[in-house]
Scaffold this active site. Structure first.
Site, mmCIF file in Angstrom:
data_model
loop_
_atom_site.group_PDB
_atom_site.id
_atom_site.type_symbol
_atom_site.label_atom_id
_atom_site.label_comp_id
_atom_site.label_asym_id
_atom_site.label_seq_id
_atom_site.Cartn_x
_atom_site.Cartn_y
_atom_site.Cartn_z
ATOM 1 N N LYS A 148 13.878 -73.212 -21.536
ATOM 2 C CA LYS A 148 15.297 -73.141 -21.220
ATOM 3 C C LYS A 148 15.798 -71.742 -21.540
ATOM 4 C CE LYS A 148 17.265 -72.630 -24.486
ATOM 5 N NZ LYS A 148 17.215 -71.416 -25.389
ATOM 6 N N TYR A 232 22.343 -75.094 -26.191
ATOM 7 C CA TYR A 232 21.820 -76.175 -27.045
ATOM 8 C C TYR A 232 22.844 -77.280 -27.286
ATOM 9 C CZ TYR A 232 17.302 -74.048 -28.200
ATOM 10 O OH TYR A 232 16.040 -73.550 -28.144
#
Lengths: 381, 381
Positions: A148, A232
């Site tokens: 990511k 996150y």
């Protein structure tokens, strides 16, 4: 796929959890979670051939991923792709028993196609390189586990999804939090109704970035702290809520004009999300201070807090405000999250099932990131 | 004013602080703070006549304020203004030795003018009544200690400031956090450079409001959770930054459409602030869940956390992320904050000095609140 090792696997996970005064409650809860969450209870059977992975890019995160694979029975590093074949390449090849013929450069990447020991790739490259190396891996018939953020635009994410679908390979984004026992316990508590109906969240994550690194460049990072660390808490909230946010506000700021670190992107970004059900979140992220990751989760009957939420080790989940009683921390070194995600993806490949965090998960984050940058008035690229 | 009791006073404050493994550091720091922050080191001399206060409105918060005054040597409740003179009025009069002739109703409020034992009033009324009872007290020549939020619009705040100025009386808004040792220690650490240059904040405060109370009505509350609880972290951030925010984003939401509690205002509001220096904040507040008050304070060299930040007791200040070492909690019952603010205001009256939290502090909060409601698309009134 044989399931005989599942109880043993479950015991191992349970031992990772610190014993405390609520250990019995905790053990019961975790055992329940282990039986309900497929990624958590996957058997690590020795009867199944490990999936061979090529690690692409041998930076810090790939180093951890490779160490993690070495602890699994289902994921094995069988090839390396690096710009430094003579140094990093040979070093890691020796560490993991990889033949020197399986060390590739970015120029010889296409030869990976013919390496039958490589079934999947792990893309641990700078953000802006994710698209290219994912699409090319798919075209070589390799499954892709991509770090990511998935890419630097939603258009790129769609290309990656399309390429993998066209090639018939699996695509998983390495959202390690989805595979981590303490975060799974938070999800389980929420789903069990322990805090009532979800209402709102606060969260943040950030660090004080050293100068002269790829993530501070528009070319390689593609965006600032939002793409790297703000993602996150945002991703976890999307996951816990189970909806896509539809309204966004944001403010970007740069305080440090002296170091030159923030010439191409924002230093800090504070933002809000609103979901269709009315659930909201207030979040922050930065490259300008060590902002410990946290998530506060409010229901109408109680609140949870995850402190140290997004580091590689030791998230700590506890109730706040008196409504719910839980206090647990995952034990384990920095390879644990990576081990769990590698095992999940290997299992998906062997059982031909969809990963819990497929390309669409990365795409949804990128759509939100684009909306947040738009709200902040800062272009993403 | 004699200063002979200052050391004793300082000792008393120090005893309120829990001894812990960093007690020496903490003691040194607090002693320093006590010598630097006037409100904190005020002598409570027995040689000075206590300031006589009329408590206006005898609800929960006035009950605490009156108990707090009884613990001071400088603030004394000498009159009561209540809609229930025969019950609440007589009860508190007996408790605090107030003659029954000094029990007033809202109809006889003007008679307070002639009560020489009343030098100041404490306005513990619903928000929308603050303006009227402050202005009328000023016109009677009484100093005013008014609860937060100061009023329900910036126009009202200006009327209150003007009325007190015209009458030559002092006006203080009861921002108790500004007088509280642990929050003062956070301010001192920041000003000492312990966390480097301030960068950003996260914070929140809220509670799950019972139905059928004045704060849930537009008429008396004037606005929702932002005015009542969101004001806490926002006010503290304004105070710690020392600037006024100039950019705002916000999202309002209501999840609970069933109970009828939120027919006239928002349930939850998440918002961001940006200050001229580039410092930002991401904040939340609600009337729909028990959202423990907290503030996370990030500098470029470290971060602080205040947990349990806005309750009446026990804020807990500690370093997070490793950059700064502090761990302290204020001990004391729920009267402590009120005691400290009452002593401060009494001292200001006796020494003819400006309160640390004058009407302008309340006005600035109200201007920010109006800007936040505007950003959220929700009218304030």
């Amino acid at each position: 796929m044989p399931d005989s090792t599942a109880p043993q696997r479950q015991d191992t996970l349970l031992r990772m959890v610190r014993m405390d005064r609520r250990s019995f409650t905790r053990l019961s809860a975790l055992a329940l979670a282990a039986t309900r969450v497929p990624s958590f209870a996957q058997p690590a059977s020795t009867a199944v051939k490990p999936v061979g992975y090529a690690a692409i890019g041998l930076g810090t995160i790939s180093d951890i991923f490779m160490r993690a694979c070495a602890k699994t029975q289902t994921a094995k590093i069988t090839a390396l792709v690096t710009g430094h074949p003579e140094t990093k390449g040979k070093k890691y090849a020796a560490m993991y028993g990889i033949p020197e013929s399986s060390i590739y450069t970015y120029e010889t990447y296409e030869r990976l196609r013919d390496n039958k020991d490589v079934e999947a790739v792990y893309v641990g490259l700078p953000n802006s390189m994710h698209r290219e190396y994912t699409v090319r891996a798919a075209q070589m018939g390799k499954h892709v586990l991509c770090e990511k953020p998935m890419a630097i635009s939603s258009a790129e994410c769609r290309q990656m999804i399309d390429a993998c679908r066209a090639a018939g390979v699996k695509l998983m984004i390495a959202y390690r939090i989805h595979y981590e026992p303490t975060h799974l316990e938070a999800q389980r508590l929420i789903q069990s109704g322990a805090i009532g109906d979800l209402q709102s969240f606060e969260g943040a994550f950030g660090f004080n970035a050293k100068p002269n690194q790829w993530r501070l460049t528009k070319q390689f990072g593609g965006g600032g702290s939002l793409m790297d660390v703000g993602i996150y808490p945002m991703n976890e909230i999307r996951w816990l809520v189970g909806e896509e946010p539809t309204a966004f506000t944001a403010v970007a700021t740069t305080r440090d004009h002296a170091s030159g670190r923030f010439a191409e992107m924002e230093q800090t970004l504070d933002f809000t999300l609103k979901f269709p059900s009315g659930i909201t979140a207030a979040l922050g992220c930065t490259y300008g201070s060590d902002m410990p990751g946290f998530l506060r989760i409010h229901g109408d009957r109680g609140s949870l807090m995850i402190e140290n939420a997004y580091n590689y080790t030791g998230p700590h989940l506890f109730g706040i405000g008196g409504g719910v009683h839980v206090d647990t921390t995952t034990q384990g070194d920095q390879t644990l999250h990576f081990q769990l995600e590698a095992e999940h993806f290997s299992n998906c490949i062997r059982t031909n099932t969809q990963p819990k965090t497929p390309g669409e998960e990365g795409l949804h984050d990128m759509l939100a990131i684009e909306a947040i940058y738009k709200a902040a008035g800062t272009p993403i690229a």
